[in-house]
Write an enzyme that holds these catalytic residues in place. Structure first.
Site, PDB file in Angstrom:
ATOM      1  N   LYS A 158       0.854  -1.249   0.071  1.00  0.00           N
ATOM      2  CA  LYS A 158      -0.078  -0.027   0.006  1.00  0.00           C
ATOM      3  C   LYS A 158       0.938   1.221   0.016  1.00  0.00           C
ATOM      4  O   LYS A 158       1.695   1.504   1.060  1.00  0.00           O
ATOM      5  CB  LYS A 158      -0.747   0.291   1.312  1.00  0.00           C
ATOM      6  N   GLY A 191       3.985   2.901  13.961  1.00  0.00           N
ATOM      7  CA  GLY A 191       4.847   1.565  14.031  1.00  0.00           C
ATOM      8  C   GLY A 191       4.377   1.091  15.365  1.00  0.00           C
ATOM      9  O   GLY A 191       4.407  -0.356  15.381  1.00  0.00           O
ATOM     10  N   GLU A 226      10.556   0.742   9.850  1.00  0.00           N
ATOM     11  CA  GLU A 226      11.607   1.829   9.619  1.00  0.00           C
ATOM     12  C   GLU A 226      10.745   2.970  10.275  1.00  0.00           C
ATOM     13  O   GLU A 226       9.843   3.543   9.460  1.00  0.00           O
ATOM     14  CB  GLU A 226      11.933   1.708   8.295  1.00  0.00           C
ATOM     15  N   GLY A 233       7.128   4.268   8.399  1.00  0.00           N
ATOM     16  CA  GLY A 233       6.255   5.324   8.656  1.00  0.00           C
ATOM     17  C   GLY A 233       6.494   5.960   9.938  1.00  0.00           C
ATOM     18  O   GLY A 233       7.640   5.992  10.335  1.00  0.00           O
ATOM     19  N   SER A 234       5.634   6.575  10.705  1.00  0.00           N
ATOM     20  CA  SER A 234       5.697   7.355  11.818  1.00  0.00           C
ATOM     21  C   SER A 234       5.983   6.368  13.135  1.00  0.00           C
ATOM     22  O   SER A 234       5.490   5.175  12.926  1.00  0.00           O
ATOM     23  CB  SER A 234       4.492   8.027  12.240  1.00  0.00           C
ATOM     24  N   THR A 235       6.550   6.708  14.135  1.00  0.00           N
ATOM     25  CA  THR A 235       6.731   5.764  15.044  1.00  0.00           C
ATOM     26  C   THR A 235       5.557   5.474  15.716  1.00  0.00           C
ATOM     27  O   THR A 235       5.212   4.071  16.418  1.00  0.00           O
ATOM     28  CB  THR A 235       7.864   6.697  16.096  1.00  0.00           C
ATOM     29  N   GLU A 236       4.540   6.558  15.993  1.00  0.00           N
ATOM     30  CA  GLU A 236       3.138   6.333  16.288  1.00  0.00           C
ATOM     31  C   GLU A 236       2.377   4.954  15.846  1.00  0.00           C
ATOM     32  O   GLU A 236       1.946   4.071  16.201  1.00  0.00           O
ATOM     33  CB  GLU A 236       2.469   7.422  16.367  1.00  0.00           C
ATOM     34  N   GLU A 281      10.191  14.749  15.905  1.00  0.00           N
ATOM     35  CA  GLU A 281      10.421  14.980  14.422  1.00  0.00           C
ATOM     36  C   GLU A 281       9.413  16.128  13.713  1.00  0.00           C
ATOM     37  O   GLU A 281       8.374  15.894  13.852  1.00  0.00           O
ATOM     38  CB  GLU A 281      10.240  13.625  13.830  1.00  0.00           C
ATOM     39  N   CYS A 295      13.130  10.919   6.787  1.00  0.00           N
ATOM     40  CA  CYS A 295      13.485  10.066   8.127  1.00  0.00           C
ATOM     41  C   CYS A 295      14.848  10.498   8.770  1.00  0.00           C
ATOM     42  O   CYS A 295      14.943  10.697  10.101  1.00  0.00           O
ATOM     43  CB  CYS A 295      12.962   8.731   8.018  1.00  0.00           C
TER      44      CYS A 295
END
Ligand code: NAP
Ligand code: MG
Length: 479
Positions: free
Chosen positions: A182, A239, A256, A234-237, A387, A290
């Site tokens: 996606k 993830g 990542e 993508g974002s840590t959230e 970030e 990133c």
């Protein structure tokens, strides 16, 4: 749009791309209508609606996973590595042949300058396919076995749409897996052109499936019971949410995530080069990177000089039409991202940091943010910790190498770092002490398919690129 140098406009022609009014999903080698709704993708430089794209629902994702499973069992996992390599080489060559088209489309859908999509993104995309094509028949020498995992579910962000696709698809296919991928909601078009390239390369149906959509489509992929491997950038959230969703299942996962890299400039550094490295570190791709060098740590004795030179250099950056070949800084990818950049920058003001931005007239349409730096930043400030994912640099100073290390590592992230110094021994000692997956020395943002990339701590786990990148798609030596 304006700055101290004036150039005549030099726009790349759009005529090379053929954007259709609407796009379906790419499942089992064909474009099909989804069962769900559709969404629009826009050109962030103009807010022009480019196309309507199908939004895959759970049933569409299920069909894509079934197609991937069939292709895996019947065709792809049975094929020799040498045969798989032929397809990957063919895809790599078509990407080169259609490079101009891909670069223009990427710049239109994403907002990045054509100079970057043409000279960085697309060449590195092709290089990834060439590199992993070379591994397909040599997996027994990888150190990770040669047995594929099965079906990989892959979810990627909007900052490097085609490059992130290449990082995911090339190693997966080389190892004998099939994929359901996606792309991000705001940048689906190059992934759909890649689907056409798969058709052109005669890739067996179902080996690559592209399902467009937003967060719910991503969720459906990662939680699908017949997906063996989840690869997410993508974002840590998000993830963390994915890590929770797959906990307790047999799925293998690589994440990542975000970063807040320190770019460390010592007083003996070649300053002209360091200034270029600082600029490239944070203003490349509008700072939507990133591993961006978003925290400049500069040695106190040269701080004034570096800041003066940096501001002068920043004033020469050309901002505007992403398709203009002279443009250095393009559009922010979406209104939503622009809002986040603005909000966090305002937090910087409120925290007492001093904002300096390039004086330029911004276009009235589209999403724009001028190259900006904050001085007087302390480690506790949110602009030093979170970030921003935009063209905003936070500047801190240090006196000794130990202080630089302490400040650089004082972050929840650990993706990358930069060191600028004339001393080789200092580079090595800094690299050993920096808790970052990648450390660049006297350069920044260099990407090569042979080199593993990935993070520590909240920047995620697993490596992409190089021999190490094969591990995520193989069962391991013992199986
Ligand atoms: P994001 O919101 O996490 O989105 C990334 C992808 O996940 C998009 O395709 C998104 O869909 C999808 N998604 C959203 N919610 C989901 C869910 N609950 N389950 C499954 N998928 C879901 O990240 P972003 O803001 O687009 O991208 C920027 C972030 O990516 C930054 O933090 C950046 O540091 C990170 N990044 C990391 C690397 C790396 O290699 N470490 C590289 C590039 C970017 P939609 O966008 O379509 O809603
Ligand atoms: Mg778009």
């Amino acid at each position: 749009m304006s700055n101290i140098f004036e150039y005549a406009p030099a726009p790349e022609s759009r005529a090379v791309v053929d954007i259709k009014p609407s796009y379906g999903l790419f499942i089992n080698g064909e474009f099909v209508d989804g069962h769900g709704k559709a969404f629009k993708t826009v050109n962030p430089a103009t807010e022009e609606v480019l196309a309507e794209v199908a939004e895959a629902d759970d049933a569409d994702v299920d069909e894509a996973v079934k197609a991937a499973r069939r292709a895996y069992t019947r065709v792809w996992s049975r094929m020799s590595g040498a045969e798989r390599a032929k397809y990957l080489y063919r895809i790599a060559r078509i990407i080169q042949e259609r490079g101009r088209e891909l670069a223009v489309l990427e710049s239109i859908d994403n907002g990045k300058p054509i100079k970057e999509s043409r000279d960085v993104d697309i060449p590195v995309v092709a290089a990834h396919f060439f590199y992993y094509a070379g591994w397909a028949d040599k997996l027994e020498h990888s150190g990770y076995g040669s047995t594929p995992l099965g079906v990989a579910g892959q979810v990627i962000p909007w900052n490097f749409p085609l490059l992130m696709l290449a990082w995911k698809i090339a190693p997966a296919l080389a190892c004998g897996n099939t994929v359901v991928l996606k792309p991000a909601e705001t940048t689906p078009l190059t992934a759909l052109l890649f689907a056409e390239i798969c058709q052109q390369a005669d890739l067996p149906p179902g080996v690559v499936n592209i399902v467009t959509g937003a967060g719910d489509t991503g969720r459906a992929i990662v939680s699908h019971p017949d997906v063996d491997k989840v690869a997410f950038t993508g974002s840590t959230e998000v993830g963390k949410a994915i890590a929770r969703a797959v906990a307790g299942t047999d799925k293998k996962v690589t994440l990542e995530l975000g970063g807040k890299a320190a770019n460390i400039v010592f007083d003996d550094a070649p300053l002209d080069q360091a200034i270029e490295g600082i600029v490239n570190g944070i203003f490349f791709n509008q700072g939507h990177v990133c591993c961006a060098g978003s925290r400049l740590l500069v040695q106190e004795s040269v701080a004034d000089e570096v800041l003066e030179r940096l501001k002068r250099r920043m004033s020469t950056l050309r901002m505007g039409d992403p398709l203009d070949k002279n443009t250095d800084v393009g559009a922010i990818n979406s209104g939503e991202q622009l809002k986040r950049i603005r909000e966090l920058s305002e937090v910087g003001d409120a925290e007492g940091a001093e904002r300096w931005e390039v004086a330029c007239d911004l276009p009235t349409k589209g999403f724009w943010f001028p190259p900006t730096l904050f001085t007087g930043v302390s480690q506790a400030h949110r602009i030093a910790r979170e970030e921003i994912f935009g063209p905003v640099l936070s500047v801190l100073t240090f006196r000794t190498p130990s202080e630089a290390i302490e400040k650089a590592n004082n972050t929840p992230f650990g993706l990358s770092a930069g060191v600028w110094t004339d001393k080789g021994s200092r580079i090595l000692s800094m690299a050993n002490r920096l808790r970052a997956g990648v450390v660049w020395a006297n350069t920044f943002n260099k990407f090569d398919p042979t080199s593993p990339f990935g993070g520590y701590k909240e920047s995620g786990y697993g490596r992409e690129g190089g021999r190490h990148g094969l591990e995520a798609y193989l069962k391991g030596e013992d199986s």
